[in-house]
Every structure is written in structure tokens, then in C-alpha cells.
Write a protein that holds these residues in place. Structure first.
Motif, short mmCIF file in Angstrom:
data_model
loop_
_atom_site.label_atom_id
_atom_site.label_comp_id
_atom_site.label_asym_id
_atom_site.label_seq_id
_atom_site.Cartn_x
_atom_site.Cartn_y
_atom_site.Cartn_z
N GLN A 1 31.56 -28.35 0.89
CA GLN A 1 32.34 -28.37 2.12
C GLN A 1 31.59 -27.64 3.24
O GLN A 1 30.99 -26.59 3.02
N THR A 2 31.62 -28.19 4.44
CA THR A 2 30.99 -27.52 5.57
C THR A 2 31.88 -26.39 6.08
O THR A 2 33.07 -26.33 5.76
N ARG A 3 31.32 -25.53 6.90
CA ARG A 3 32.11 -24.44 7.47
C ARG A 3 33.22 -24.96 8.38
O ARG A 3 34.22 -24.27 8.59
N MET A 4 33.04 -26.16 8.90
CA MET A 4 34.06 -26.76 9.76
C MET A 4 35.22 -27.34 8.96
O MET A 4 36.25 -27.70 9.52
N GLY A 5 35.05 -27.45 7.64
CA GLY A 5 36.15 -27.89 6.79
C GLY A 5 36.06 -29.31 6.31
O GLY A 5 36.89 -29.75 5.50
N HIS A 6 35.05 -30.07 6.76
CA HIS A 6 34.91 -31.45 6.31
C HIS A 6 33.73 -31.56 5.36
O HIS A 6 33.16 -30.56 4.94
N TRP A 7 33.37 -32.79 5.01
CA TRP A 7 32.23 -33.05 4.12
C TRP A 7 31.24 -33.96 4.84
O TRP A 7 31.63 -34.75 5.70
N ALA A 8 30.00 -33.86 4.47
CA ALA A 8 28.94 -34.62 5.16
C ALA A 8 29.01 -36.08 4.76
O ALA A 8 28.24 -36.57 3.96
#
Length: 355
Positions: free
Chosen positions: A56-63
């Protein structure tokens, strides 16, 4: 696996790195072998959950280049299915991040998604309603609860306005998509609406009734469901399985229509299809059919358990060493999330997957 595990007990086991099967007693060789099998499933599930949390990215989504809102909501649903909440459990931080990311996608008209970059935004909207409705049930902070209630209330209003004249939904709202409808997006909206209703959000009953009539109108003589009310054709196993979930989420668990649909799926899906037989939608198909069989298992436990054993063994067999799965052009976060939701149905934590 234990029946409807206590959430706090499960969280203690997960935090300690213990398989949930540690709480299952057995004193025969058959029970011992069964525990080994279950432990393998639970180890696989934990590896998958850890991969989801780790990537998970720090922004809360996935790449993921495709459908970021939908993918985040699906991944969040997989995490909350484990027993963690926004405040408790090893994945609490990740669930909070998903919630914040989905909040960032809210529009003034109630849509959760980005119509400028996503030409199938109703998927993300429906999955987001489903995820946030499950979060609301466990949210203890009053301010956060109020924000969730407001968000879901507006989201329901958007879905109501987006319904087509036929009673279904399309990839976009009815006015943006020339009143086009199709089965898969209809299911995401109805399941999202059911989650909201379960959480106490007002959902107009006539909207759900129109969706039920839409499914009835798409049924073929063989019991299966066609792709769209405007594009009738041969029955599609994936759409049929999802449509059963749609009707069950609308409160219809039996009757001539549902019974014929279940019989069609038993003939076409119950022995676990290959990817080719499932028209390359294997994970979508079994994400919904597993829910159908799980609910039917309340009346016939063996019906669920024999199917579950085959399904879970197939899923575990295809897991990568890093804990993820990837058998789809959509990407590993989609496949991994679908598999994890299926493999955690027996936990019984999320009301949306219960009868």
C-alpha cells in the motif's frame, strides 16, 4: 474453521502470528489432517494480507493503473474481512489509509470516484459504498462516524440517480451513459446499497425492487443471466453468479428465479472452472459464487465445505512466494483482494456476506 470467530480473539491470534486454526480442537486423525489443511489456508491468507499491507502507498491506494478507487475499496474490504478495524488489529493503519484515500475521491454530487480519468467509475463507487459501510459498523469515533454517514448518504443518492430506466446500472450513470446498463456494475451497486442499508443508511425500497426486476428480465430459459437488458444473448456464468448475490442482497434467497439461477451455476461453476472456461473472469466469477455457496451452506453445511475445500486448494496452489496472486490483466491487487475475500468468508466478520 471455527464458526463466526470472536473478533477480539481473532485479532489476538493474528497479532501474535498464530493461525486462526489454533483455536480449532480435534482429537482424531481426520481432525488432525483437517487442521493441517486449514492451517495451510490460514498461512496463505496471512501471507496475502501482509502483501496487501506491505504494498500500500502512503496515500492509501495501490500502484494499479486501472480503476484505483475500485482496487483500493476491494483491498480495504479484504483487510477488514480479517477482523481488523480502523482502530484495532494488525491492519488498522492500512484500513485507515484506505478510508482516507476513498474520502479524497468524493465528489459534490455523491460520486466516489473520478469521472475524468475513469470511464467505468460505477465499479469504484459501488465497491467504495460496500467498504465504507463495513467500516461504519466498527467505527467508534463520533466525528468519523458522522462523516461516514454523510458520505454514504450522498453516495446512495448518487446511485439512485444513476439507475437506468430498465432498473440496472452501467459503467457510468444513466445520464452520462445514454441509459446503458449491464450486469456486473448492477451487482456492485446493489451490494453497496445493501451494505449501506445494513449500516443504517436510508435506501429507497423501490430502487432495490427495480433492480430485482432488471435481473428477472435478463434471465434466459436455461436459468442463466445475459449480459444486459439491451444486449441479450447466451447466459454468462459470471454474471449469473453475481446476479444471485444481487438478489440475495436484495433479500431474495429462494423462489423460481433464484432456484433456476443456482441450478445453472451448479452445472457450470461448482466443479471449479479453469480460467478459459470462466471467460478470463475467474476471480470475479468465484468472488460472487463463493458468497452464494457460503449462504446456501447455512442450510447445507456440507454443500459449502466440499466446495470450499476445492476452491481454497486451487487458490493456495497459485499463490506467489511473496504472498500475492496475479492471474489477471487487471493486476495483482485485484486478484489478491478477490482471493482473500473468498478465503475469509468463514470468519463471518462482515454482515454483507452473511444471510
Amino acid at each position: 474453521m471455527t464458526e463466526n470467530l470472536n473478533r477480539r480473539t481473532a485479532l489476538r491470534w493474528i497479532a501474535a502470528g498464530l493461525p486462526l486454526a489454533a483455536g480449532v480442537a480435534g482429537n482424531s486423525s481426520l481432525a488432525a489432517a483437517d487442521n493441517v489443511l486449514r492451517t495451510n489456508w490460514l498461512t496463505s491468507t496471512r501471507k496475502g494480507l501482509d502483501w496487501v499491507a506491505r504494498t500500500q502507498t502512503r496515500m492509501g491506494h495501490w500502484a494499479s493503473q486501472a480503476y484505483p478507487t475500485a482496487m483500493a475499496a476491494l483491498a480495504g474490504t479484504a483487510l477488514i474481512s480479517s477482523g481488523s478495524t480502523t482502530t484495532q488489529g494488525p491492519y488498522a493503519k492500512n484500513i485507515r489509509r484506505v478510508t482516507d484515500f476513498i474520502y479524497s475521491k468524493r465528489r459534490d454530487n455523491g460520486l466516489i470516484g473520478d469521472p475524468l480519468t475513469d470511464n467505468r467509475y460505477t465499479y469504484g463507487h459501488g465497491f467504495s459504498m460496500l467498504f465504507l459501510s463495513q467500516v461504519l459498523g466498527e467505527e467508534e469515533d463520533e466525528d468519523r462516524r458522522e462523516e461516514l454517514i454523510n458520505t454514504l448518504t450522498k453516495a446512495v443518492e448518487f446511485t439512485v440517480a444513476a439507475q437506468t430506466t430498465s432498473g440496472g446500472w452501467g459503467y457510468v450513470s444513466a445520464k452520462d451513459g445514454n441509459d446503458f446498463d449491464e450486469g456486473s456494475t448492477t451487482i456492485t451497486q446493489v451490494q453497496g446499497l445493501r451494505g449501506c442499508r445494513n449500516a443504517g443508511i436510508v435506501v429507497p425500497s423501490e430502487v432495490v425492487e427495480r433492480a430485482k426486476q432488471y435481473i428477472y428480465g435478463c434471465q434466459n430459459p436455461d436459468g442463466g443471466i445475459s449480459y444486459s437488458s439491451k444486449n441479450r444473448g447466451t447466459s454468462r456464468p459470471a454474471i449469473t453468479a453475481a446476479s444471485i448475490c444481487c438478489l440475495q442482497n436484495a433479500g431474495e434467497y429462494g423462489g423460481d428465479v433464484v432456484d433456476k439461477m443456482i441450478a445453472y451455476c451448479k452445472d457450470n461453476l461448482h466443479q471449479i472452472q479453469t480460467q478459459q472456461q470462466a471467460f478470463s473472469h475467474w476471480h470475479y466469477t468465484y468472488l460472487y459464487y463463493a458468497q452464494v455457496v457460503y449462504r446456501e451452506g447455512f442450510r447445507d453445511r456440507e454443500f459449502w465445505e466440499t466446495f470450499r475445500d476445492r476452491l481454497y486448494s486451487e487458490i493456495v496452489r497459485k499463490q506467489r512466494n511473496d504472498g500475492a496472486w496475479d492471474d489477471s490483466t487487471v493486476g495483482p491487487i485485484y486478484v489478491t483482494s478477490c482471493n482473500l475475500i473468498m478465503m475469509q468468508l468463514d470468519y463471518g466478520f462482515l454482515p454483507i456476506y452473511q444471510r
